[in-house]
Design a protein around this motif. Structure first.
Motif, PDB file in Angstrom:
ATOM      1  N   LEU A 208       0.806  -1.230   0.000  1.00  0.00           N
ATOM      2  CA  LEU A 208       0.000   0.000   0.000  1.00  0.00           C
ATOM      3  C   LEU A 208       0.837   1.277   0.000  1.00  0.00           C
ATOM      4  O   LEU A 208       0.286   2.379   0.039  1.00  0.00           O
ATOM      5  CB  LEU A 208      -0.939   0.014   1.226  1.00  0.00           C
ATOM      6  CG  LEU A 208      -2.069  -1.000   1.192  1.00  0.00           C
ATOM      7  CD1 LEU A 208      -2.857  -0.977   2.506  1.00  0.00           C
ATOM      8  CD2 LEU A 208      -3.015  -0.731   0.016  1.00  0.00           C
ATOM      9  N   LYS A 209       2.145   1.108  -0.067  1.00  0.00           N
ATOM     10  CA  LYS A 209       3.039   2.268   0.069  1.00  0.00           C
ATOM     11  C   LYS A 209       2.700   3.377  -0.932  1.00  0.00           C
ATOM     12  O   LYS A 209       2.591   4.549  -0.569  1.00  0.00           O
ATOM     13  CB  LYS A 209       4.484   1.814  -0.119  1.00  0.00           C
ATOM     14  CG  LYS A 209       5.491   2.844   0.325  1.00  0.00           C
ATOM     15  CD  LYS A 209       6.876   2.256   0.364  1.00  0.00           C
ATOM     16  CE  LYS A 209       7.849   3.296   0.898  1.00  0.00           C
ATOM     17  NZ  LYS A 209       9.174   2.780   1.048  1.00  0.00           N
ATOM     18  N   GLY A 210       2.497   3.006  -2.188  1.00  0.00           N
ATOM     19  CA  GLY A 210       2.250   4.000  -3.241  1.00  0.00           C
ATOM     20  C   GLY A 210       0.963   4.780  -3.030  1.00  0.00           C
ATOM     21  O   GLY A 210       0.787   5.858  -3.593  1.00  0.00           O
ATOM     22  N   GLU A 211       0.068   4.237  -2.195  1.00  0.00           N
ATOM     23  CA  GLU A 211      -1.221   4.911  -1.984  1.00  0.00           C
ATOM     24  C   GLU A 211      -1.199   5.843  -0.774  1.00  0.00           C
ATOM     25  O   GLU A 211      -2.197   6.508  -0.485  1.00  0.00           O
ATOM     26  CB  GLU A 211      -2.331   3.871  -1.796  1.00  0.00           C
ATOM     27  CG  GLU A 211      -2.507   2.984  -3.014  1.00  0.00           C
ATOM     28  CD  GLU A 211      -3.620   1.960  -2.831  1.00  0.00           C
ATOM     29  OE1 GLU A 211      -4.697   2.326  -2.342  1.00  0.00           O
ATOM     30  OE2 GLU A 211      -3.395   0.788  -3.170  1.00  0.00           O
ATOM     31  N   GLY A 212      -0.099   5.842  -0.038  1.00  0.00           N
ATOM     32  CA  GLY A 212      -0.005   6.731   1.120  1.00  0.00           C
ATOM     33  C   GLY A 212      -0.849   6.286   2.310  1.00  0.00           C
ATOM     34  O   GLY A 212      -1.095   7.061   3.238  1.00  0.00           O
ATOM     35  N   ILE A 213      -1.290   5.037   2.291  1.00  0.00           N
ATOM     36  CA  ILE A 213      -2.032   4.517   3.466  1.00  0.00           C
ATOM     37  C   ILE A 213      -0.995   3.969   4.448  1.00  0.00           C
ATOM     38  O   ILE A 213      -0.198   3.090   4.110  1.00  0.00           O
ATOM     39  CB  ILE A 213      -3.017   3.399   3.052  1.00  0.00           C
ATOM     40  CG1 ILE A 213      -4.058   3.961   2.081  1.00  0.00           C
ATOM     41  CG2 ILE A 213      -3.671   2.775   4.274  1.00  0.00           C
ATOM     42  CD1 ILE A 213      -4.990   2.913   1.486  1.00  0.00           C
ATOM     43  N   ARG A 214      -0.996   4.506   5.639  1.00  0.00           N
ATOM     44  CA  ARG A 214      -0.009   4.116   6.650  1.00  0.00           C
ATOM     45  C   ARG A 214      -0.343   2.722   7.183  1.00  0.00           C
ATOM     46  O   ARG A 214      -1.493   2.464   7.543  1.00  0.00           O
ATOM     47  CB  ARG A 214      -0.059   5.084   7.837  1.00  0.00           C
ATOM     48  CG  ARG A 214       0.207   6.531   7.504  1.00  0.00           C
ATOM     49  CD  ARG A 214      -0.299   7.430   8.629  1.00  0.00           C
ATOM     50  NE  ARG A 214       0.371   7.163   9.884  1.00  0.00           N
ATOM     51  CZ  ARG A 214       1.395   7.876  10.362  1.00  0.00           C
ATOM     52  NH1 ARG A 214       1.848   8.913   9.698  1.00  0.00           N
ATOM     53  NH2 ARG A 214       1.944   7.573  11.517  1.00  0.00           N
ATOM     54  N   VAL A 215       0.671   1.860   7.258  1.00  0.00           N
ATOM     55  CA  VAL A 215       0.464   0.541   7.864  1.00  0.00           C
ATOM     56  C   VAL A 215       1.619   0.266   8.824  1.00  0.00           C
ATOM     57  O   VAL A 215       2.785   0.393   8.437  1.00  0.00           O
ATOM     58  CB  VAL A 215       0.416  -0.584   6.799  1.00  0.00           C
ATOM     59  CG1 VAL A 215       0.108  -1.923   7.463  1.00  0.00           C
ATOM     60  CG2 VAL A 215      -0.612  -0.286   5.716  1.00  0.00           C
ATOM     61  N   PHE A 216       1.278  -0.090  10.044  1.00  0.00           N
ATOM     62  CA  PHE A 216       2.301  -0.425  11.035  1.00  0.00           C
ATOM     63  C   PHE A 216       1.795  -1.550  11.940  1.00  0.00           C
ATOM     64  O   PHE A 216       0.582  -1.690  12.145  1.00  0.00           O
ATOM     65  CB  PHE A 216       2.625   0.786  11.935  1.00  0.00           C
ATOM     66  CG  PHE A 216       3.241   1.941  11.185  1.00  0.00           C
ATOM     67  CD1 PHE A 216       4.581   1.909  10.815  1.00  0.00           C
ATOM     68  CD2 PHE A 216       2.479   3.041  10.827  1.00  0.00           C
ATOM     69  CE1 PHE A 216       5.146   2.971  10.106  1.00  0.00           C
ATOM     70  CE2 PHE A 216       3.033   4.097  10.118  1.00  0.00           C
ATOM     71  CZ  PHE A 216       4.371   4.058   9.754  1.00  0.00           C
TER      72      PHE A 216
END
Ligand SMILES: NC(=O)c1ccc[n+]([C@@H]2O[C@H](COP(=O)([O-])OP(=O)(O)OC[C@H]3O[C@@H](n4cnc5c(N)ncnc54)[C@H](OP(=O)(O)O)[C@@H]3O)[C@@H](O)[C@H]2O)c1
Length: 326
Positions: A208-216
């Motif tokens: 999802l990095k390219g979409e700017g959705i933060r995941v942690f």
């Protein structure tokens, strides 16, 4: 530098004082809400920053009611909605998602619910309960809710609670069920479920990095909550022995580490809030966070092994009975 075993965890109040304004007007889903849970504290803390809607999940509404009362007494303008959700049944996960049909977007999805070292049991879908509740249900939940998180756009977040137990965790890809319980080790199964949570966040974050959705994924630290309900005398003795031992604990790669010291619930919720909104960690997409910072250096070679990311994703698709294409 790792500050492991020497807690310098910020309070939720402090993290929110820095970045909380970004929560105004947001729709936020938090799982695992109860009066004595980390998610309950998180819900009360973030309610002070004017989200437009807090959707709080639990198996039973009575668990959420004390938290709703606290929110209403402090922040009466915030809309709060209860969502019934039992993570030990994928059918119920799908039903809960359908109850959100009228919610067009989710800005933050924070998966905190979990169980630790229960007696051996399986979910309605036949999966060992810690793997099923702590991890697999979230795989399906994220799959189903992703369109709504995408609708919220960049800076939205998917936060998966994990644990320091990830350091001892590996996934038994051939049999996550420990031979139907015959070879069940409750702590190894808890560690397995946390390895799965952290690997999931890493792989999803990358996708999802390219979409700017933060995941942690997040280790909230050690907090006295309902989580310890299954700790029997023998287990507590083992923990005490580890705490008293002059020998450090060792992760799967043999590296020494200390057991975390206990903090309050405000500190327990704070790294989850960091994951949701702290802009300074954006470059570490997919990372495992603890003590409000990136802790990937402490992850094991098992968790960092990309072959295991793919194997887990494929196994999870098989177990939920459908593909999850991001
Ligand atoms: N506390 C710690 O020291 C610590 C340390 C590291 C990681 N964690 C992680 O932090 C998370 C939160 O734990 P906590 O300390 O707040 O524990 P908690 O007080 O026991 O809260 C866990 C919540 O998860 C809910 N839950 C359990 N099984 C569920 C199911 N089948 N379906 C839906 N909800 C379910 C519980 O609901 P009920 O009230 O209905 O049981 C409870 O509200 C967990 O994922 C845990 O692994 C905690």
């Amino acid at each position: 530098m790792s500050t492991w075993g020497n807690p310098v965890i910020l309070s939720s109040e402090y993290v929110l004082s820095q970045y909380g304004e970004s929560l105004a007007g947001k729709t936020i889903v938090v799982t695992g809400v109860a009066n004595d849970s980390i998610a309950g504290e998180l819900a009360v803390q973030i309610s002070a920053y004017k989200p437009s809607l807090l959707i709080l999940t639990a198996r039973s509404e009575s668990r959420v009611e004390p938290i709703v009362s606290k929110i209403k007494s402090k922040n009466p303008d915030v809309s709060v909605r209860f969502l019934k959700l039992d993570l030990s049944d994928l059918k119920d996960v799908r039903r809960a998602v359908s109850d959100l049909n009228d919610v067009p977007k989710i800005d933050h999805f924070v998966a905190v619910a979990g169980v630790m070292v229960p007696p051996y049991g399986k979910t309605a879908d036949g999966v060992e309960s810690q793997f099923g509740v702590n991890y697999l249900a979230n795989f399906l939940l994220v799959k189903e809710l992703l369109p709504k998180v995408r609708a919220a756009g960049p800076k939205s977040s998917i936060v998966i609670c994990s644990s320091s137990a990830v350091r001892g965790g590996q996934i038994n890809f051939d049999d996550v069920n420990y031979k139907d319980g015959e070879e069940y080790n409750p702590l190894a199964a808890y560690a397995q479920s946390n390895a799965a949570r952290t690997i999931f966040a890493k792989f999803l974050g990358e996708k999802l990095k390219g979409e700017g959705i933060r995941v942690f994924s997040v280790d909230p630290g050690a907090v006295a909550t309902g989580l310890q309900r299954h700790f029997g005398g023998e287990f507590l003795d083992q923990i005490q022995a580890l705490r008293n031992s002059t020998e450090p604990m060792r992760d799967l790669d043999g590296r020494p580490y200390k057991m975390p010291s206990f903090t309050g619930t405000s500190e327990g919720a704070s790294t989850l809030i960091t994951a949701m909104i702290d802009p300074t960690i954006e470059g570490a997409q997919g990372a495992y966070l603890y003590q409000n910072t990136v802790g990937d250096d402490d992850l094991t070679s098992f968790v960092l092994n990309r072959e295991n990311w793919t194997k887990l994703w494929e196994l999870s698709e098989k177990l939920i009975g459908e593909p999850f294409t991001v």
